[in-house]
Motif scaffolding. Structure first.
Motif, PDB file in Angstrom:
ATOM      1  N   UNK A   1      48.762  73.820   0.117  1.00 35.86           N
ATOM      2  CA  UNK A   1      50.043  73.998   1.125  1.00 35.86           C
ATOM      3  C   UNK A   1      49.765  73.257   2.649  1.00 35.86           C
ATOM      4  N   UNK A   2      48.600  73.565   3.062  1.00 33.69           N
ATOM      5  CA  UNK A   2      48.310  72.732   4.271  1.00 33.69           C
ATOM      6  C   UNK A   2      48.475  71.296   4.161  1.00 33.69           C
ATOM      7  N   UNK A   3      47.759  70.880   3.147  1.00 35.60           N
ATOM      8  CA  UNK A   3      48.072  69.428   2.932  1.00 35.60           C
ATOM      9  C   UNK A   3      49.312  68.812   2.835  1.00 35.60           C
ATOM     10  N   UNK A   4      50.128  69.698   2.093  1.00 41.78           N
ATOM     11  CA  UNK A   4      51.679  69.274   1.964  1.00 41.78           C
ATOM     12  C   UNK A   4      52.417  69.402   3.328  1.00 41.78           C
ATOM     13  N   UNK A   5      52.050  70.417   4.216  1.00 38.85           N
ATOM     14  CA  UNK A   5      52.524  70.469   5.307  1.00 38.85           C
ATOM     15  C   UNK A   5      52.285  69.160   6.261  1.00 38.85           C
ATOM     16  N   UNK A   6      50.947  68.934   6.133  1.00 36.78           N
ATOM     17  CA  UNK A   6      50.604  67.944   7.015  1.00 36.78           C
ATOM     18  C   UNK A   6      51.292  66.424   6.635  1.00 36.78           C
ATOM     19  N   UNK A   7      51.249  66.325   5.325  1.00 37.56           N
ATOM     20  CA  UNK A   7      51.878  65.146   4.638  1.00 37.56           C
ATOM     21  C   UNK A   7      53.567  65.132   5.300  1.00 37.56           C
ATOM     22  N   UNK A   8      54.295  66.331   5.190  1.00 37.11           N
ATOM     23  CA  UNK A   8      55.393  66.092   5.570  1.00 37.11           C
ATOM     24  C   UNK A   8      55.761  65.724   7.122  1.00 37.11           C
ATOM     25  N   UNK A   9      54.824  66.619   7.890  1.00 35.39           N
ATOM     26  CA  UNK A   9      54.838  66.390   9.459  1.00 35.39           C
ATOM     27  C   UNK A   9      54.652  64.739   9.598  1.00 35.39           C
ATOM     28  N   UNK A  10      53.679  64.493   9.096  1.00 34.40           N
ATOM     29  CA  UNK A  10      53.275  62.808   9.193  1.00 34.40           C
ATOM     30  C   UNK A  10      54.343  61.953   8.944  1.00 34.40           C
ATOM     31  N   UNK A  11      55.145  62.257   7.940  1.00 32.63           N
ATOM     32  CA  UNK A  11      56.126  61.480   7.498  1.00 32.63           C
ATOM     33  C   UNK A  11      57.666  61.611   8.264  1.00 32.63           C
ATOM     34  N   UNK A  12      57.763  62.688   9.116  1.00 33.98           N
ATOM     35  CA  UNK A  12      58.908  62.986   9.661  1.00 33.98           C
ATOM     36  C   UNK A  12      58.999  62.899  11.078  1.00 33.98           C
TER      37      UNK A  12
END
Length: 287
Positions: free
Chosen positions: A57-68
């Motif tokens: 879940x933490x990796x998913x959150x990091x990816x979403x933050x990096x892209x938005x």
């Protein structure tokens, strides 16, 4: 990055953030996620995807933050803040004279330059607003950028972009190579993490909503849905401010353009549906 990984990321980003990437945006994902892969000690994006598929879940959150995480700066595009000073607030000063309060929502507050620009505008109107309560709520999908906004600390480069020197001297204190916005302005802005894809009715009703430079990343149905919900979160005589590349025209009748004020809209009309909006867009395209 292979095609299955790209399609996985496209779907995840659409579901989690509304970001609608076309089939030719691999370069954008690579530019944002390769540095994140290295930061996580991974060889590349494929390994990052595998970690996400494994349920991190933490990796998913990091990816979403990096892209938005998107670019912003003080008084960006200037015109919306002219509208705020010259059209929005004069009308609200008359319309809200009985209750002496105004609620403003920055729906994509990012690192704070937009809400603090509005706070400075309000401060500059302090004589006319004596005895009034002005509430500014800044929301963003990314908790990381909200934390920066709360701190109100900006580099020399950031304060040089769009911020008039007289406002810098008046409302900021310098500390080494950085500038921090004064505590009284920081206190004017409330910060809340929020995904525009989710219900935001808990925020209450606003007189002014700035929703700038975020809807351009969403598909048509998502835009319509958000416009309809924004209308329900706004006073009947409120104001919606969109970015320079955004419009309600051809999408919904819940808002009408404000005469001769580009990017400024007011409530009016019935909620739209995706099916109802399509013929309008087709007609426009055929002109």
């Amino acid at each position: 990055m292979n095609l299955p990984d790209y399609e996985y990321l496209r779907k995840l980003l659409k579901d989690r953030s509304g970001l609608d990437l076309s089939a030719d945006k691999q370069y954008l994902i690579e530019s944002r996620l390769l540095p994140l892969s290295r930061q996580c000690g991974l060889a590349g994006i494929s390994e990052l995807v595998q970690k996400m598929k494994g349920g991190s879940a933490s990796t998913i959150a990091q990816v979403v933050e990096a892209m938005t995480t998107n670019e912003t700066f003080f008084f960006r595009d200037k015109v919306p803040f002219d509208h705020f000073r010259d059209a929005i607030m004069p009308e609200l000063l008359k319309a809200r004279a009985g209750r002496k309060s105004v609620r403003i929502w920055c729906a994509a507050g990012s690192t704070g330059q937009e809400p603090y620009s509005l706070a400075m505008c309000v401060k500059e109107m302090s004589a006319a607003l004596a005895g009034w309560r002005v509430e500014i709520v800044a929301t963003d999908l990314s908790q990381e950028v909200l934390e920066k906004s709360k701190a109100g600390i900006y580099s020399q480069f950031e304060v040089q972009r769009g911020l008039p020197i007289q406002l810098l001297v008046k409302y900021f204190k310098q500390s080494g190579e950085f500038w921090q916005i004064n505590a009284d302005l920081r206190a004017m802005v409330q910060h809340r993490q929020l995904n525009l894809l989710h219900d935001f009715s808990q925020l209450g009703v606003f007189d002014v909503i700035f929703c700038r430079n975020v809807l351009i990343y969403f598909d048509q149905d998502t835009k319509i849905n958000i416009f309809n919900r924004l209308a329900r979160s706004m006073e009947a005589d409120g104001f919606l401010v969109l970015g320079a590349a955004e419009t309600v025209v051809g999408l919904t009748d819940t808002f009408k353009p404000y005469p001769e004020k580009r990017g400024l809209y007011r409530p009016g009309g019935a909620p739209a549906t995706a099916a109802a909006a399509m013929p309008k867009i087709a007609a426009m395209a055929g002109r």
